[in-house]
Design a protein around this motif. Structure first.
Motif, PDB file in Angstrom:
ATOM      1  N   VAL A  33       0.946  -1.181   0.078  1.00 61.20           N
ATOM      2  CA  VAL A  33      -0.667  -0.074   0.025  1.00 61.20           C
ATOM      3  C   VAL A  33       0.278   1.133   0.126  1.00 61.20           C
ATOM      4  CG1 VAL A  33      -1.946   1.501   1.569  1.00 61.20           C
ATOM      5  CG2 VAL A  33      -2.238  -1.024   0.640  1.00 61.20           C
ATOM      6  N   LEU A  36       2.243   1.671  -3.900  1.00 57.24           N
ATOM      7  CA  LEU A  36       1.123   1.850  -4.657  1.00 57.24           C
ATOM      8  C   LEU A  36       1.272   3.332  -3.959  1.00 57.24           C
ATOM      9  CD1 LEU A  36      -1.025  -0.521  -4.560  1.00 57.24           C
ATOM     10  CD2 LEU A  36       0.369  -0.347  -6.686  1.00 57.24           C
ATOM     11  N   ALA A  55      -2.841  -3.166  -8.324  1.00 53.33           N
ATOM     12  CA  ALA A  55      -3.900  -2.650  -7.194  1.00 53.33           C
ATOM     13  C   ALA A  55      -4.937  -4.074  -7.595  1.00 53.33           C
ATOM     14  CB  ALA A  55      -4.251  -1.872  -7.174  1.00 53.33           C
ATOM     15  N   GLU A  65      -8.580  -1.604  -0.918  1.00 50.10           N
ATOM     16  CA  GLU A  65      -7.479  -1.755  -0.980  1.00 50.10           C
ATOM     17  C   GLU A  65      -8.108  -1.631  -3.134  1.00 50.10           C
ATOM     18  OE1 GLU A  65      -5.828  -2.137   2.558  1.00 50.10           O
ATOM     19  OE2 GLU A  65      -7.607  -3.715   0.945  1.00 50.10           O
ATOM     20  N   TYR A  69      -7.842   2.383  -5.399  1.00 50.36           N
ATOM     21  CA  TYR A  69      -7.164   2.949  -6.203  1.00 50.36           C
ATOM     22  C   TYR A  69      -7.198   3.547  -7.768  1.00 50.36           C
ATOM     23  CZ  TYR A  69      -3.055   1.786  -3.371  1.00 50.36           C
ATOM     24  OH  TYR A  69      -2.366   2.085  -1.697  1.00 50.36           O
TER      25      TYR A  69
END
Length: 102
Positions: A33, A36, A55, A65, A69
């Motif tokens: 995480v 990203l 993701a 999550e 994204y």
């Protein structure tokens, strides 16, 4: 700063890592995480596109999550990336939120 060539190298490395982590715990996946989060803010569309791909490969579409994204990139300036984000949201059986109607 990440360049276009480096984005492909990073994707290939991460793809290998994801394959090695099959069966890993949720906590182990959560370690991705921060990476990203940093890369989704890149000025380069190619890097943001890879974040979306990572993701969706790492997290199920039902996980926060897995949707975060895609939601973040839904209104991206790059129209192709925005469509990819919408497709990622729809892949889990959920439609993209109707932001245009709000």
């Amino acid at each position: 700063s990440t360049n276009d060539g480096a984005a492909q190298d990073i994707l290939e490395a991460l793809s290998g890592l994801v394959m090695c982590m099959r069966g890993a715990t949720e906590d182990e996946y959560a370690e991705f995480v921060p990476i990203l989060d940093r890369l989704v803010a890149s000025r380069k569309p190619v890097v943001r596109r890879e974040v979306l791909r990572w993701a969706t490969a790492i997290f199920p579409t039902t996980a926060p999550e897995g949707r975060y994204y895609a939601l973040r990139l839904l209104g991206d300036a790059d129209a192709d990336l925005s469509r990819s984000a919408e497709n990622a949201l729809s892949a889990g059986g959920h439609d993209a939120p109707p932001f245009a109607d709000m």
